[in-house]
Design a protein around this motif. Structure first.
Motif, mmCIF file in Angstrom:
data_model
loop_
_atom_site.group_PDB
_atom_site.id
_atom_site.type_symbol
_atom_site.label_atom_id
_atom_site.label_comp_id
_atom_site.label_asym_id
_atom_site.label_seq_id
_atom_site.Cartn_x
_atom_site.Cartn_y
_atom_site.Cartn_z
ATOM 1 N N ILE A 195 0.820 -1.214 0.000
ATOM 2 C CA ILE A 195 0.000 0.000 0.000
ATOM 3 C C ILE A 195 0.855 1.266 0.000
ATOM 4 N N THR B 69 -1.890 4.957 -4.016
ATOM 5 C CA THR B 69 -2.042 5.382 -2.623
ATOM 6 C C THR B 69 -1.627 6.834 -2.460
ATOM 7 N N THR C 116 -7.366 -1.383 -3.229
ATOM 8 C CA THR C 116 -6.539 -2.209 -2.360
ATOM 9 C C THR C 116 -6.764 -3.689 -2.613
ATOM 10 N N PHE D 240 -5.230 -1.061 5.672
ATOM 11 C CA PHE D 240 -5.979 0.029 5.042
ATOM 12 C C PHE D 240 -6.702 0.870 6.076
#
Length: 290
Positions: free
Chosen positions: A49, A55, A113, A144
């Motif tokens: 991530i 992101t 994600t 997340f």
């Protein structure tokens, strides 16, 4: 005369030996075998991530929207409203507009994600490295949620502090108002993003899941605005009360109706919906092919 070469380092060679009671030898690897756990999956998902461009871009746009619109609205109010008109008003609700638009970024990142790995085929590598599928979904969700909550909380606190400083005539918010306008709304948006993540796991298609979530964000309120028939008034009232924009407004005591959720109710509603969809996504992940 050639110089002597240094000796090559010796590595342990694999061994073959027969176990007691077995006619055939078993293979013993020289590489130490480590039993994987949730911590390994969390480290893997954190690497993913923070290393992908989506992101950085989505969270960057989110911060720009929340902080930029929040400060712009406060500056506009400060320039055009008198201190008498602001008396008794809390300055925290002026951050609502930026958070509402920024929620689209949180939704998008949540879907990407999970769903983006199905689009690129990376999910096969992920499931090969960690065959326990539920652990993968749990790790994605934890990482997340932590990222979304932290970024939202920092942005909401910055806007709240700036609005309080800019609007001199407004009253000082209470402790509960501070908690709801910062921590409460951040938890709500992080749960909304987590709901998007599990919807992405179920749909397995980025564009489709993002469309569904944006429709869930905007459609109930828009549909309710065009319900003019008296027979649909109860349905219209329910759509107003439980629409996501109205539930966000509840954290700032700016509800569209006198009834419906109030206080911390929107947080528990979103938590229940997310938990139900998460359980369904977990069950489907165990039954479907990658």
């Amino acid at each position: 005369m050639s110089t002597p070469q240094p000796p090559m380092p010796q590595t342990a060679a694999p061994t073959w030996q027969a176990a007691p009671g077995q006619p055939y030898p078993t293979y013993t690897s020289p590489i130490p075998v480590v039993r994987t756990h949730l911590g390994h999956a969390l480290a893997s998902e954190w690497t993913k991530i923070r290393s992908v461009r989506s992101t950085v871009w989505t969270l960057g746009v989110f911060v720009a929207l929340v902080v930029g619109i929040g400060l712009a609205v406060a500056a506009l109010i400060a320039a055009n409203a008198s201190q008498e008109s602001l008396a008794g008003e809390s300055p925290l609700p002026f951050g609502f507009f930026g958070l509402l638009l920024g929620s689209i970024c949180i939704i998008t990142l949540g879907v990407l994600t999970t769903a983006s790995e199905y689009g690129t085929g990376m999910i096969r590598t992920t499931m090969t490295a960690c065959p326990t599928r539920g652990r993968v979904l749990a790790a994605k969700s934890i990482v997340f949620f932590a990222v979304a909550f932290t970024v939202t909380l920092v942005s909401a606190v910055l806007v709240a502090l700036a609005d309080v400083a800019m609007l001199d005539g407004a009253r000082e918010p209470s402790t509960e108002e501070w908690l709801k306008g910062t921590v409460g709304v951040s938890l709500y948006l992080a749960l909304l993003g987590l709901l998007s993540l599990v919807v992405g796991s179920v749909i397995r298609h980025s564009a489709g899941a993002i469309t569904i979530m944006i429709g869930l964000l905007l459609a109930p309120l828009v549909i309710a605005l065009f319900m003019f028939a008296e027979s649909l008034q109860d349905l219209q009232q329910a759509l107003f009360e439980y629409s996501i924009p109205n539930q966000l407004g509840v954290f700032y005591a700016q509800s569209l109706s006198q009834s419906g959720p109030d206080g911390w109710d929107p947080l528990w509603i979103m938590l229940g919906v997310t938990a139900a969809v998460f359980a369904g996504a977990w069950a489907l992940l165990e039954r479907r092919d990658v």
